[in-house]
Design a protein around this motif. Structure first.
Motif, mmCIF file in Angstrom:
data_model
loop_
_atom_site.group_PDB
_atom_site.id
_atom_site.type_symbol
_atom_site.label_atom_id
_atom_site.label_comp_id
_atom_site.label_asym_id
_atom_site.label_seq_id
_atom_site.Cartn_x
_atom_site.Cartn_y
_atom_site.Cartn_z
ATOM 1 N N GLN A 44 36.437 22.464 76.456
ATOM 2 C CA GLN A 44 35.814 21.388 75.958
ATOM 3 C C GLN A 44 34.338 21.607 75.087
ATOM 4 N N ALA A 45 34.080 22.861 75.264
ATOM 5 C CA ALA A 45 32.746 23.309 74.572
ATOM 6 C C ALA A 45 32.577 22.700 73.068
ATOM 7 N N ILE A 46 31.231 22.744 72.510
ATOM 8 C CA ILE A 46 31.085 22.467 71.316
ATOM 9 C C ILE A 46 30.699 23.768 70.526
ATOM 10 N N ARG A 47 31.414 23.917 69.455
ATOM 11 C CA ARG A 47 31.521 25.362 68.858
ATOM 12 C C ARG A 47 30.656 25.503 67.751
ATOM 13 N N LEU A 48 29.945 26.424 67.264
ATOM 14 C CA LEU A 48 29.100 26.481 66.274
ATOM 15 C C LEU A 48 29.197 28.128 66.007
ATOM 16 N N GLY A 49 29.494 28.260 64.562
ATOM 17 C CA GLY A 49 29.601 29.600 64.016
ATOM 18 C C GLY A 49 31.054 30.034 63.600
ATOM 19 N N MET A 50 31.207 31.157 62.925
ATOM 20 C CA MET A 50 32.467 31.687 62.790
ATOM 21 C C MET A 50 33.074 32.547 63.876
ATOM 22 N N PRO A 51 34.111 32.259 64.363
ATOM 23 C CA PRO A 51 34.456 32.853 65.540
ATOM 24 C C PRO A 51 35.624 34.237 65.252
ATOM 25 N N TYR A 52 34.996 35.250 64.574
ATOM 26 C CA TYR A 52 35.441 36.487 64.309
ATOM 27 C C TYR A 52 35.738 37.331 65.562
ATOM 28 N N GLY A 53 36.702 38.322 65.545
ATOM 29 C CA GLY A 53 36.882 39.004 66.630
ATOM 30 C C GLY A 53 35.871 40.038 67.047
ATOM 31 N N THR A 54 34.890 40.237 66.060
ATOM 32 C CA THR A 54 33.433 41.399 66.394
ATOM 33 C C THR A 54 32.459 40.434 66.769
ATOM 34 N N THR A 55 32.646 39.001 66.689
ATOM 35 C CA THR A 55 31.433 37.988 66.926
ATOM 36 C C THR A 55 31.055 37.852 68.408
ATOM 37 N N ASP A 56 29.954 38.066 68.618
ATOM 38 C CA ASP A 56 29.572 37.715 69.900
ATOM 39 C C ASP A 56 29.179 36.478 70.159
ATOM 40 N N ARG A 57 29.269 35.839 71.453
ATOM 41 C CA ARG A 57 29.044 34.513 71.642
ATOM 42 C C ARG A 57 27.804 34.166 72.933
ATOM 43 N N VAL A 58 27.093 33.243 72.488
ATOM 44 C CA VAL A 58 26.050 32.841 73.440
ATOM 45 C C VAL A 58 26.550 31.256 73.911
ATOM 46 N N VAL A 59 26.140 31.226 75.089
ATOM 47 C CA VAL A 59 26.836 30.176 75.716
ATOM 48 C C VAL A 59 25.409 29.117 76.352
ATOM 49 N N ASN A 65 26.921 18.930 78.387
ATOM 50 C CA ASN A 65 27.744 19.691 77.395
ATOM 51 C C ASN A 65 27.431 21.056 77.512
ATOM 52 N N MET A 66 28.489 21.888 76.593
ATOM 53 C CA MET A 66 28.561 23.417 76.987
ATOM 54 C C MET A 66 28.467 23.603 75.460
ATOM 55 N N TYR A 67 27.763 24.697 74.848
ATOM 56 C CA TYR A 67 27.721 25.097 73.484
ATOM 57 C C TYR A 67 27.877 26.276 73.379
ATOM 58 N N ILE A 68 28.956 26.736 72.703
ATOM 59 C CA ILE A 68 29.499 28.101 72.238
ATOM 60 C C ILE A 68 28.894 28.457 70.974
ATOM 61 N N LEU A 69 27.706 29.430 70.531
ATOM 62 C CA LEU A 69 27.328 30.063 69.378
ATOM 63 C C LEU A 69 28.034 31.245 69.079
ATOM 64 N N PHE A 70 28.832 31.277 67.932
ATOM 65 C CA PHE A 70 29.316 32.372 67.524
ATOM 66 C C PHE A 70 28.596 33.054 66.555
ATOM 67 N N THR A 71 27.904 34.210 66.919
ATOM 68 C CA THR A 71 26.788 35.151 66.067
ATOM 69 C C THR A 71 27.277 36.618 66.166
ATOM 70 N N THR A 72 26.654 37.229 65.018
ATOM 71 C CA THR A 72 26.657 38.670 65.179
ATOM 72 C C THR A 72 25.204 39.116 65.610
ATOM 73 N N ASN A 73 24.043 38.160 65.900
ATOM 74 C CA ASN A 73 23.056 38.239 66.224
ATOM 75 C C ASN A 73 22.667 37.788 67.621
ATOM 76 N N TYR A 74 23.432 37.979 68.529
ATOM 77 C CA TYR A 74 23.491 37.448 69.895
ATOM 78 C C TYR A 74 22.110 37.894 70.546
ATOM 79 N N VAL A 75 21.782 38.930 70.645
ATOM 80 C CA VAL A 75 20.445 39.356 71.280
ATOM 81 C C VAL A 75 19.361 38.436 70.801
ATOM 82 N N SER A 76 18.987 38.371 69.559
ATOM 83 C CA SER A 76 17.768 37.802 68.857
ATOM 84 C C SER A 76 17.955 36.400 69.338
ATOM 85 N N ILE A 77 19.267 35.651 69.311
ATOM 86 C CA ILE A 77 19.303 34.420 69.484
ATOM 87 C C ILE A 77 19.012 33.887 70.966
#
Length: 88
Positions: A44-59, A65-77
């Protein structure tokens, strides 16, 4: 170009991606973590970003609510989000 942008505005966190804008009150955030599954564990999470196979996820887990952020820059975010929460 397709990256997620996170910033603090007053007592809220604003997340922008493409034409989406999500505002989360910092006081509602319960936890911030990462997720190693492809689409995120929470259905039921709200998803933002492009869910590529190499993309990391910040929750971001909030009181409602729960938000999942698909990003290649997860450490910075993740560092930004933790800094915003700790400064509140």
């Amino acid at each position: 170009m397709f990256e997620i942008f996170v910033k603090k505005v007053n007592s809220d966190i604003v997340i922008k991606w493409l034409f989406s804008k999500v505002t989360i009150p910092i006081s509602d955030i319960v936890a911030i973590s990462t997720d190693d599954t492809y689409g995120g564990k929470e259905k039921q999470a709200i998803r933002l970003g492009m869910p590529y196979g190499t993309t990391d996820r910040v929750v971001i887990i909030t009181k409602e609510n729960m938000y999942i952020l698909f990003t290649t820059n997860y450490v910075s975010i993740q560092k930004k989000l933790n800094a915003y929460i700790n400064s509140f």
